[in-house]
Design an enzyme around this catalytic site. Structure first.
Site: not given
Ligand code: DX5
Ligand code: ZN
Length: 215
Positions: A8, A35, A66, A68, A175
């Site tokens: 990441s 992220d 990913h 969010m 994760d």
């Protein structure tokens, strides 16, 4: 079980992002995990579409994005255009998850569903046939460097059973709080892809750490 590592970049040195990507390109890393945080779905803001685009120009590995963010369906094509290969949306952020997964696939990406620690894998029964990757959060999303939540192992086992019952390959990704001490147990439990931020970028030799995480 595939034993893949997705470092990441949240824990990378943003001033030297190009060098960090070159390091990952030359390493045994399988995907680059990006992220995206909006300060609404999670209490933190990371980076956005222009940064993903810059990373994709330099990366030789698939970009595992990913999201969010709230309303992730509004940005599917933007992330595709920026170079995303796998696009994962939170179960908790999608009112129309089935449609969202279809749109991700129609845009030419692999479709992922992410579950917060409190969300049961049993809720995925209906969408599993439309899912390429299930990303289980083993910390509450928003920050790197948190402690792994041990109950994740029960979720992995339950999800493994659900996937084995259908005639489709669905990867299990975990994760949060992944490190040298728990990686082998997680792969053993049936995980295909491990995300690791601080364990990789906080180590003296990230290339070696990626190698060790796979062993
Ligand atoms: C947390 C992010 C993670 C984070 C993991 O919200 O989704 O990908 O970077 O960081 P570590 O590996 O340090 O727990
Ligand atoms: Zn993540």
């Amino acid at each position: 079980m595939k034993k893949m590592i997705a470092p990441s970049l949240l824990s990378a040195n943003f001033l030297e992002l190009g060098k960090e990507i070159d390091m990952l390109n030359a390493s045994e890393a399988d995907w680059m995990h990006l992220d995206i945080m909006d300060g609404v779905f999670v209490p933190n803001i990371s980076f956005g579409i222009p940064v993903v685009k810059a990373i994709s120009k330099r990366s030789k590995k698939p970009l595992d994005v990913h999201l969010m963010i709230v309303n992730p369906d509004r940005y599917i094509q933007d992330f595709r255009d920026a170079g995303a290969d796998i696009l994962s949306v939170h179960y908790e952020a999608c009112t129309h998850l089935h449609r969202c997964l279809q749109q991700i696939k129609e845009a030419g990406m692999k479709a992922g569903v992410v579950l917060n620690p409190h969300t049961s894998v049993s809720l995925l029964k209906e969408v599993l046939p439309y899912t390429d990757v299930v990303l289980l959060m083993s910390v509450n999303p928003g920050f790197g460097g948190q402690q792994f939540i041990p109950q994740t192992f029960q979720k992995i086992a339950a999800l493994r059973n659900m996937i084995d019952e259908i005639d489709k390959e669905v990867l299990i990704e975990v994760d949060g709080g992944v490190n040298i001490d728990n990686a082998a147990d997680l792969f053993e439990a049936g995980v295909d892809v491990l995300v690791a931020g601080s364990a990789v970028f906080g180590s003296k030799n990230p290339t070696e750490t990626i190698k060790l995480l796979k062993r």
